[in-house]
Design a protein around this motif. Structure first.
Motif, PDB file in Angstrom:
ATOM      1  N   GLY A  65     -33.811 -20.052 -64.329  1.00 35.61           N
ATOM      2  CA  GLY A  65     -33.365 -18.870 -65.064  1.00 35.61           C
ATOM      3  C   GLY A  65     -34.128 -18.649 -66.352  1.00 35.61           C
ATOM      4  O   GLY A  65     -34.332 -17.512 -66.771  1.00 35.61           O
ATOM      5  N   THR A  66     -34.556 -19.728 -66.993  1.00 29.00           N
ATOM      6  CA  THR A  66     -35.349 -19.601 -68.215  1.00 29.00           C
ATOM      7  C   THR A  66     -36.837 -19.607 -67.936  1.00 29.00           C
ATOM      8  O   THR A  66     -37.640 -19.446 -68.864  1.00 29.00           O
ATOM      9  CB  THR A  66     -35.030 -20.755 -69.185  1.00 29.00           C
ATOM     10  OG1 THR A  66     -35.316 -22.010 -68.557  1.00 29.00           O
ATOM     11  CG2 THR A  66     -33.575 -20.729 -69.613  1.00 29.00           C
ATOM     12  N   PRO A 109     -38.858 -41.085 -73.820  1.00 28.53           N
ATOM     13  CA  PRO A 109     -40.259 -41.314 -73.405  1.00 28.53           C
ATOM     14  C   PRO A 109     -40.614 -40.603 -72.105  1.00 28.53           C
ATOM     15  O   PRO A 109     -41.771 -40.180 -71.920  1.00 28.53           O
ATOM     16  CB  PRO A 109     -40.337 -42.840 -73.254  1.00 28.53           C
ATOM     17  CG  PRO A 109     -38.934 -43.298 -73.077  1.00 28.53           C
ATOM     18  CD  PRO A 109     -38.095 -42.345 -73.859  1.00 28.53           C
ATOM     19  N   LEU A 110     -39.644 -40.452 -71.204  1.00 34.54           N
ATOM     20  CA  LEU A 110     -39.922 -39.752 -69.949  1.00 34.54           C
ATOM     21  C   LEU A 110     -40.220 -38.272 -70.191  1.00 34.54           C
ATOM     22  O   LEU A 110     -41.023 -37.668 -69.466  1.00 34.54           O
ATOM     23  CB  LEU A 110     -38.742 -39.899 -68.991  1.00 34.54           C
ATOM     24  CG  LEU A 110     -38.466 -41.319 -68.486  1.00 34.54           C
ATOM     25  CD1 LEU A 110     -37.250 -41.336 -67.568  1.00 34.54           C
ATOM     26  CD2 LEU A 110     -39.691 -41.884 -67.763  1.00 34.54           C
ATOM     27  N   LEU A 111     -39.579 -37.697 -71.203  1.00 31.89           N
ATOM     28  CA  LEU A 111     -39.857 -36.296 -71.538  1.00 31.89           C
ATOM     29  C   LEU A 111     -41.314 -36.114 -71.959  1.00 31.89           C
ATOM     30  O   LEU A 111     -41.979 -35.151 -71.549  1.00 31.89           O
ATOM     31  CB  LEU A 111     -38.923 -35.838 -72.665  1.00 31.89           C
ATOM     32  CG  LEU A 111     -37.470 -35.552 -72.268  1.00 31.89           C
ATOM     33  CD1 LEU A 111     -36.598 -35.424 -73.516  1.00 31.89           C
ATOM     34  CD2 LEU A 111     -37.385 -34.280 -71.433  1.00 31.89           C
ATOM     35  N   PHE A 112     -41.825 -37.031 -72.760  1.00 27.95           N
ATOM     36  CA  PHE A 112     -43.219 -36.929 -73.197  1.00 27.95           C
ATOM     37  C   PHE A 112     -44.182 -37.251 -72.053  1.00 27.95           C
ATOM     38  O   PHE A 112     -45.242 -36.622 -71.927  1.00 27.95           O
ATOM     39  CB  PHE A 112     -43.459 -37.859 -74.387  1.00 27.95           C
ATOM     40  CG  PHE A 112     -42.811 -37.376 -75.658  1.00 27.95           C
ATOM     41  CD1 PHE A 112     -43.409 -36.382 -76.407  1.00 27.95           C
ATOM     42  CD2 PHE A 112     -41.613 -37.909 -76.089  1.00 27.95           C
ATOM     43  CE1 PHE A 112     -42.825 -35.926 -77.579  1.00 27.95           C
ATOM     44  CE2 PHE A 112     -41.016 -37.458 -77.258  1.00 27.95           C
ATOM     45  CZ  PHE A 112     -41.624 -36.461 -78.003  1.00 27.95           C
ATOM     46  N   GLU A 127     -42.084 -25.315 -75.890  1.00 32.18           N
ATOM     47  CA  GLU A 127     -41.016 -24.586 -75.208  1.00 32.18           C
ATOM     48  C   GLU A 127     -40.463 -25.396 -74.036  1.00 32.18           C
ATOM     49  O   GLU A 127     -39.246 -25.505 -73.852  1.00 32.18           O
ATOM     50  CB  GLU A 127     -41.537 -23.243 -74.724  1.00 32.18           C
ATOM     51  CG  GLU A 127     -40.495 -22.406 -73.997  1.00 32.18           C
ATOM     52  CD  GLU A 127     -41.074 -21.113 -73.464  1.00 32.18           C
ATOM     53  OE1 GLU A 127     -40.389 -20.446 -72.672  1.00 32.18           O
ATOM     54  OE2 GLU A 127     -42.219 -20.770 -73.832  1.00 32.18           O
ATOM     55  N   SER A 128     -41.350 -25.957 -73.247  1.00 27.64           N
ATOM     56  CA  SER A 128     -40.923 -26.761 -72.108  1.00 27.64           C
ATOM     57  C   SER A 128     -40.143 -27.985 -72.552  1.00 27.64           C
ATOM     58  O   SER A 128     -39.076 -28.304 -72.000  1.00 27.64           O
ATOM     59  CB  SER A 128     -42.151 -27.182 -71.296  1.00 27.64           C
ATOM     60  OG  SER A 128     -41.798 -28.042 -70.236  1.00 27.64           O
ATOM     61  N   LEU A 129     -40.654 -28.675 -73.570  1.00 25.75           N
ATOM     62  CA  LEU A 129     -39.999 -29.877 -74.062  1.00 25.75           C
ATOM     63  C   LEU A 129     -38.617 -29.561 -74.619  1.00 25.75           C
ATOM     64  O   LEU A 129     -37.643 -30.275 -74.340  1.00 25.75           O
ATOM     65  CB  LEU A 129     -40.866 -30.536 -75.136  1.00 25.75           C
ATOM     66  CG  LEU A 129     -40.407 -31.890 -75.684  1.00 25.75           C
ATOM     67  CD1 LEU A 129     -40.395 -32.931 -74.572  1.00 25.75           C
ATOM     68  CD2 LEU A 129     -41.331 -32.330 -76.813  1.00 25.75           C
ATOM     69  N   ALA A 130     -38.500 -28.472 -75.380  1.00 27.02           N
ATOM     70  CA  ALA A 130     -37.220 -28.111 -75.981  1.00 27.02           C
ATOM     71  C   ALA A 130     -36.199 -27.706 -74.924  1.00 27.02           C
ATOM     72  O   ALA A 130     -35.039 -28.142 -74.955  1.00 27.02           O
ATOM     73  CB  ALA A 130     -37.421 -26.980 -76.982  1.00 27.02           C
ATOM     74  N   ASP A 131     -36.616 -26.864 -73.973  1.00 27.71           N
ATOM     75  CA  ASP A 131     -35.678 -26.381 -72.953  1.00 27.71           C
ATOM     76  C   ASP A 131     -35.171 -27.519 -72.066  1.00 27.71           C
ATOM     77  O   ASP A 131     -33.977 -27.577 -71.733  1.00 27.71           O
ATOM     78  CB  ASP A 131     -36.347 -25.319 -72.085  1.00 27.71           C
ATOM     79  CG  ASP A 131     -36.486 -23.989 -72.809  1.00 27.71           C
ATOM     80  OD1 ASP A 131     -35.928 -23.872 -73.913  1.00 27.71           O
ATOM     81  OD2 ASP A 131     -37.154 -23.078 -72.283  1.00 27.71           O
ATOM     82  N   ILE A 132     -36.056 -28.410 -71.676  1.00 30.27           N
ATOM     83  CA  ILE A 132     -35.642 -29.520 -70.815  1.00 30.27           C
ATOM     84  C   ILE A 132     -34.767 -30.507 -71.588  1.00 30.27           C
ATOM     85  O   ILE A 132     -33.812 -31.074 -71.046  1.00 30.27           O
ATOM     86  CB  ILE A 132     -36.868 -30.220 -70.207  1.00 30.27           C
ATOM     87  CG1 ILE A 132     -37.613 -29.245 -69.289  1.00 30.27           C
ATOM     88  CG2 ILE A 132     -36.461 -31.457 -69.417  1.00 30.27           C
ATOM     89  CD1 ILE A 132     -38.912 -29.793 -68.738  1.00 30.27           C
ATOM     90  N   THR A 133     -35.059 -30.691 -72.866  1.00 30.82           N
ATOM     91  CA  THR A 133     -34.224 -31.577 -73.686  1.00 30.82           C
ATOM     92  C   THR A 133     -32.804 -31.048 -73.798  1.00 30.82           C
ATOM     93  O   THR A 133     -31.821 -31.797 -73.653  1.00 30.82           O
ATOM     94  CB  THR A 133     -34.835 -31.739 -75.090  1.00 30.82           C
ATOM     95  OG1 THR A 133     -36.138 -32.306 -74.982  1.00 30.82           O
ATOM     96  CG2 THR A 133     -33.971 -32.647 -75.949  1.00 30.82           C
TER      97      THR A 133
END
Length: 289
Positions: A65-66, A109-112, A127-133
């Motif tokens: 959706g995002t 660490p998995l996010l990075f 944007e990707s990092l913030a939305d997934i977090t």
């Protein structure tokens, strides 16, 4: 000399369209909250099943959706975080939200690594990092309902908290469908009366459903209901503000809405319910303790 006869562009949505959106959000909220409340009435296992369904729906609707970059990796991270939080809470139910914090710590660490693994197609990283977090936080937050269900009087507290969140949000959306004024933002059809109505409905539901708990007798039950509903309604307003000002659907865009835009109301509702659950857990235990 020429005179400027142009008028400022009105970016606010049409009243009929805005009302339809609020009714849609109210129905989606009733379905999501009703599913979680029904699961909590059936017991811990029933609640776990309902949470898993909501987590799956939230992950899919939020990522697609995002239109967040790195959706495939984000979906894998979401599955790991949700499964890890649910398993940890089921294994250590007496530790509160502590097991969930461990899951979030491992997710960092998995996010990075996920962003690094995107390779040469790595764009819009922040944007990707913030939305997934945000998604991971909401997914693991839902697991806190299991803690609330398994503690003393959990058979009353968990359904009551979910009932307050659901009733407050539904009342708020229907109020905004009828009278969204004065607005918090000209482009967002959300008004102060809806917030007040949602808080009052939450107080009433809290009083009716929590008065049987000795530690919440009298005005405490109404206060807890009002506070939980206030948190949920404010989060809902924030979700509406974020959705209206998103770059996914620029103002004035013609043509049918994309599938991503159609998923955004589902994501907004599920995100609001999920992020409201930690507040409900903290308020119930703080007042009753």
């Amino acid at each position: 000399m020429t005179s400027d006869t142009s008028t400022p562009t009105d970016t606010s949505p049409a009243p009929a369209a805005a009302a339809a959106v609020q009714i849609q959000l109210a129905v989606l909220t009733a379905l999501a909250g009703g599913a979680l409340a029904a699961g909590s009435y059936l017991g811990v296992v029933g609640l776990l099943v309902a949470i898993c369904l909501v987590q799956l729906s939230l992950a899919l609707s939020w990522l697609f959706g995002t239109a967040v970059p790195g959706r495939k990796g984000g979906l894998a991270l979401a599955a790991l975080a949700a499964a890890g939080a649910d398993a940890a809470i089921m294994h250590w139910p007496d530790s509160g939200y502590s097991p969930v914090l461990g899951v979030l710590g491992l997710a960092v660490p998995l996010l990075f690594l996920h962003q690094l693994a995107r390779g040469v197609v790595r764009t819009r990283v922040l944007e990707s990092l913030a939305d997934i977090t945000v998604l991971l936080v909401a997914l693991v937050a839902l697991a806190g309902l299991i803690v609330l269900r398994r503690q003393g009087n959990g058979d009353i507290l968990a359904p009551a908290a979910l009932g307050v969140i659901t009733a407050g949000l539904v009342a708020s959306h229907f109020t905004d469908a009828v009278f969204p004024a004065p607005r918090f933002d000209p482009a967002v059809a959300r008004g102060l009366p809806a917030l007040v109505v949602g808080v009052l409905v939450g107080a009433a539901v809290g009083l009716l459903s929590l008065h049987r708990v000795i530690d919440l007798a009298g005005g405490r039950a109404a206060f807890v209901g009002a506070a939980i509903a206030a948190v949920a309604c404010l989060l809902s307003i924030a979700a509406s503000f974020s959705g209206v000002h998103s770059s996914l659907a620029p103002a004035g865009t013609a043509g049918p809405a994309s599938p991503a835009v159609r998923l955004r109301p589902v994501a907004a509702v599920l995100m609001t319910v999920a992020l409201s659950t930690p507040g409900a857990y903290v308020l119930v235990n703080a007042v009753s303790g």
